[in-house]
Scaffold this active site. Structure first.
Site, mmCIF file in Angstrom:
data_model
loop_
_atom_site.group_PDB
_atom_site.id
_atom_site.type_symbol
_atom_site.label_atom_id
_atom_site.label_comp_id
_atom_site.label_asym_id
_atom_site.label_seq_id
_atom_site.Cartn_x
_atom_site.Cartn_y
_atom_site.Cartn_z
ATOM 1 C CB VAL A 1 -0.932 0.036 1.232
ATOM 2 C CG1 VAL A 1 -1.796 1.279 1.208
ATOM 3 C CG2 VAL A 1 -1.801 -1.201 1.291
ATOM 4 N N GLY B 1 -1.685 4.194 -4.046
ATOM 5 C CA GLY B 1 -2.769 3.253 -3.826
ATOM 6 C C GLY B 1 -2.246 1.892 -3.432
ATOM 7 C CG ASP C 1 16.381 5.997 -5.054
ATOM 8 O OD1 ASP C 1 15.220 5.682 -4.730
ATOM 9 O OD2 ASP C 1 17.298 6.144 -4.221
ATOM 10 C CB VAL D 1 0.926 -2.993 -4.794
ATOM 11 C CG1 VAL D 1 1.571 -3.823 -5.895
ATOM 12 C CG2 VAL D 1 1.430 -1.557 -4.853
ATOM 13 N N GLY E 1 1.124 5.800 -1.254
ATOM 14 C CA GLY E 1 0.389 7.027 -1.487
ATOM 15 C C GLY E 1 -0.410 6.985 -2.770
#
Length: 881
Positions: free
Chosen positions: A551, A555, A668, A557, A553
């Site tokens: 879960v 939504g 990243d 998964v 921001g």
């Protein structure tokens, strides 16, 4: 007759007097009983009454910018800092005030009971200092109130400033993000006898504050030690850190305001952070006991925290998924800091002792196994708390997830949590906001190397020639025809290479059917497969909660199975929310153009009926980091397997830099963003921060983003992103693979905190073998280790121009692998008993899932967190990009 006439009146008077005396005695008895109860181990709750209070040796309550004092409903009085101006040293006397603050400016975590404190403000056009005398030095609360009220000269909505003490930076370049909301900051900080609170406005700006609290913290509130995550060690010396309260939650209960708290704290309801409220039910007790011999008093937390709890809903543990279900809470945090996490427990659900056993997880790692509250607290309805430290390196997607769930051997599957506190810990710069110390010096990556030396042109030329000579001797440059000699053509695919097995179909037009994305007249050709909403509903059993594996921001998964039997990761945007629209568009536009064996594949999307849904390749073996040190139940990877995974990740990054039509910088790179499929093939994921390279300039000027510990120091200083920024991060990954330890460990001595600096020190001593992961020590041949460490060291060069390209790194890793393979064929290690060899494609090589351990999820959302268990084998991770 007259006397008789007044007799009933006198009788009534006497009766009334006697009745009043009875009431007074009754009231006195109640007061005495309550006072005695304050020292007794058990009391009945009285939420409306004032709790037992603590009288601090030092307490300064300032109503800043006001001309009069302000009395709160909790009994405290905030004095005007105008009347107590001896505390304040400032060049200008600037104040502001308004009549009132709108109710909409407050929330559960900032209740409106203190709203009057925000109606005035002290404004600082230049550096200004509040000075206080502390009679009992030690931990003190620092509470700051901010709301940008109107002033005719200074615009507080655009104010940018720093707030610090003599030692700690509390706020750096702070501004109020949402001008319609009040901001409350709370810090437990060590205060010296002569304590200063300093406000420093940015140039051409101002600073302000509405109210200030400085008060002593009782000794029993904060411990000097805590348990590490994952479970195993005890960390000491916590009293040396400054803290910032990020979250303080009352599970299963309402907001607790300062009026009903022992130390004027605010506790917010947990509901907004509960990932699965449908599996949670509130429990309530009638009494709570405290054991001073265990360090427990009402000062730790008020009765109202321990009298309420969240427990597993009956319907949840009666279903077959009971062993896999965890109560879960997720909170957004700054992932560059470590956190102190305090969990409060009081068994208000059991009927007898030793009835409740459960596990505690933090960020999918075992924090406490088989917790028996009866053993820890000694009795039912007895308060108990425990502290954990979560290292910054264990925080992914800027989120902390706390879970409690039943053990596999529990008689009645259940778990509870009464209260939760999450506190940020100061970093190496003694800061709680950034990497700059109180003197303005930078303490981030490479800080010890930031020295500029003036060199004459002749000396500079000499140094350059010397450097080139060293490179020729020590660094094996890849041959011009290296690709012809190596079988790399299989992984270097054209950007618009062969189509996937999923046929593209014409989608509904973006922008139609109440589409959120904002596209118009764009078809799915070239953007991946368009899925009908009904297809994804069938794949996930109509988005059944049992299939949720993450879960964020954006939504939830879900893990799904398509009609052809293919397992996929399905990320569904929050229905009815505008959050994530930009991410939705960027993911589709960028990832649909990338096809490579070592990049996680984007499959398609759905933009139907106001839905935003992304579909990705499913990665069965999860993040690389989990196989290094993130999970105790995973078998050890051999050195050869680690090399192969590093080579795969390097291939993916090399393709991003050179194989795409326009170079792409990942930005990243870290071990959690290198995922492993069912055959342990490495694939780079998480492109949420990626940027297309500006080929004409050689760099991209952009705000600094990334993960602390992996961040390129040159990029941090100059804010110019290049491909060599990825190379630096990958160098940190290489040392992480070699040493199997976190990249940042605040609890270690200062020279060991940063993995990059620590490993470079040992490499320069020529003793890199001393810090190799003990699980594989002795299995690495000397030549392979030397070549690998040499590649990692070159990646970590201070300046990007001195670092190799990703292609050169890849060539040297391949060379290191060749040396290892050649050595293993002639000289096998004497003992491999501590290594479980994982043969590619072998079912026995897969890590067996533990039903009590939470499932990790990789996603593109900055705050993706872990949900409940999923009844799927090896559901270790999904790809989110």
């Amino acid at each position: 007759m007259g006397g008789d006439h007044h007799r009933p009146t006198r009788a009534l008077y006497v009766s009334s007097l006697l009745f009043c005396l009875v009431l007074l005695n009754l009231k006195r008895s109640i007061v005495l009983a309550n006072n005695e109860g304050a020292d007794s181990p058990a009391v009945s709750p009285a939420p409306s009454s004032s709790p037992t209070s603590f009288k601090p040796s030092d307490s300064y309550l300032l109503n800043c910018g006001s001309k009069s004092e302000m009395k709160m409903d909790d009994g405290r009085t905030f004095k005007s800092d105008t009347e107590t101006s001896s505390y304040l040293s400032t060049s200008e006397d600037v104040q502001a005030s308004v009549a009132s603050i709108p109710e909409s400016a407050f929330s559960n975590s900032t209740p409106s009971t203190l709203k009057d404190l925000y109606t005035s403000a002290r404004i600082f056009p230049s550096d200004s200092t509040y000075s206080f005398f502390i009679s009992k030095p030690g931990k003190h609360w620092i509470r700051l109130y901010f709301y940008p009220i109107t002033h005719q000269k200074y615009d507080l909505k655009t104010a940018v400033f720093t707030v610090q003490t003599d030692k700690f930076v509390l706020l750096h370049d702070f501004s109020v993000d949402d001008e319609s909301k009040v901001v409350f900051k709370e810090y437990p900080v060590n205060a010296t006898q002569h304590f200063s609170l300093i406000f420093k406005p940015q140039k051409d700006s101002c600073a302000f504050v509405n109210a200030i609290e400085i008060a002593e913290i009782p000794d029993e509130l904060l411990s000097d030690s805590a348990s590490s995550v994952p479970q195993g060690n005890t960390l000491n010396g916590l009293s040396n850190y400054a803290l910032e309260v990020s979250y303080r939650l009352n599970m299963g209960g309402p907001t607790i305001t300062p009026r009903n708290d022992t130390l004027s704290r605010t506790w917010a309801p947990d509901t907004p952070y509960n990932l699965f409220p449908e599996g949670t039910e509130a429990a309530k007790g009638t009494t709570v006991k405290y054991r001073p011999d265990h360090g427990m008093t009402r000062l730790v937390a008020p009765d109202m925290v321990y009298l309420t709890a969240d427990r597993m809903a009956s319907k949840a543990y009666q279903q077959t998924i009971a062993p896999n279900f965890n109560l879960s809470w997720a909170m957004n945090v700054d992932g560059t800091f470590s956190y102190l996490i305090r969990m409060h427990f009081c068994d208000v659900v059991s009927k007898t002792l030793n009835e409740l056993y459960f596990n505690v997880y933090i960020n999918s790692l075992m924090a406490l196994s088989n917790l028996d509250l009866s053993e820890k607290a000694g009795e039912l309805n007895t308060a108990y708390y425990t502290d954990f430290v979560l290292n910054a390196s264990l925080i992914t997607n800027d989120s902390i997830t706390v879970q409690v769930g039943p053990t596999t051997n529990a008689g009645l599957p259940n778990a509870i949590l009464n209260g939760l506190e999450v506190m940020k810990m100061s970093n190496l710069a003694d800061s709680l906001d950034g990497l700059y110390a109180v003197d303005g010096s930078y303490k981030g990556p490479g800080a010890s190397k930031l020295k500029i030396v003036a060199i004459s042109g002749l000396a500079l030329a000499f140094v350059a020639m010397l450097f080139l000579g060293v490179v020729c001797v020590r660094w094996k440059k890849r041959p011009q025809d290296w690709q012809k000699k190596k079988s790399f053509s299989s992984w270097l695919l054209p950007i618009h290479g062969s189509k996937s097995n999923f046929s593209s179909r014409k989608s509904s037009l973006f922008g139609s059917r109440k589409s959120k994305s904002g596209y118009s007249s764009v078809y799915s050709n070239g953007l991946g497969r368009f899925f009908n909403l009904s297809e994804l509903q069938n794949a996930t059993q109509n988005f059944d909660e049992k299939t949720v594996i993450g879960v964020g921001g954006f939504g939830k998964v879900f893990i799904g199975t398509l009609d052809d039997g293919t397992k996929v990761a399905i990320k569904r945007g929050n229905h009815g929310s505008e959050q994530g629209v930009n991410e939705f568009e960027t993911e589709i536009q960028m990832l649909s153009k990338l096809r490579h064996r070592h990049l996680v594949s984007f499959i398609g999307f759905c933009d139907e009926d106001s839905e935003m849904i992304l579909v990705y390749e499913y990665m069965a073996n999860g993040p690389f980091r989990d196989h290094l040190y993130g999970s105790a139940n995973k078998p050890t990877l051999t050195w050869q397997q680690r090399l192969e995974i590093c080579i795969g990740a390097a291939r993916g990054l090399h393709y991003l830099h050179t194989g795409a039509a326009q170079g792409i910088i990942h930005r990243d790179v870290k071990t959690t963003n290198i995922l492993l499929d069912e055959n342990f093939v490495a694939k780079v994921s998480d492109f949420g921060l990626s940027k297309a390279a500006a080929m004409d300039q050689g760099h991209v000027s952009t705000a600094v983003k990334g993960s602390f510990g992996y961040l390129d120091p040159e990029y941090f200083r100059r804010q110019q992103l290049t491909e060599k920024s990825d190379v630096y991060s990958f160098g940190v990954v290489l040392f992480e693979v070699l040493c199997a330890r976190a990249v940042i460990c605040p609890g270690l001595p200062r020279d060991q905190v940063s993995l990059a600096d620590w490993a470079m020190q040992w490499h320069k001593k020529g003793m890199i073998e001393k810090i190799v992961d003990p699980k594989i020590a002795g299995t690495i041949c000397e030549g392979s280790l030397k070549k690998f460490a040499e590649a990692a060291e070159k990646c970590l060069a201070e300046y990007g121009v001195d670092r190799p390209s990703m292609g050169d790194v890849l060539w040297n890793l391949e060379y290191s692998l060749q040396l290892q393979v050649a050595s293993s064929q002639t000289d096998r290690p004497e003992d491999k008993s501590n290594i479980m060899v994982l043969e590619k494609g072998s079912e026995s090589g897969e890590a067996k899932s533990n039903p009590a351990v939470a499932v990790a999820a990789e996603s593109d959302d900055s705050n993706v967190t872990v949900g409940s268990q999923v009844p799927f084998p090896n559901a270790a991770s999904i790809s989110g990009r």
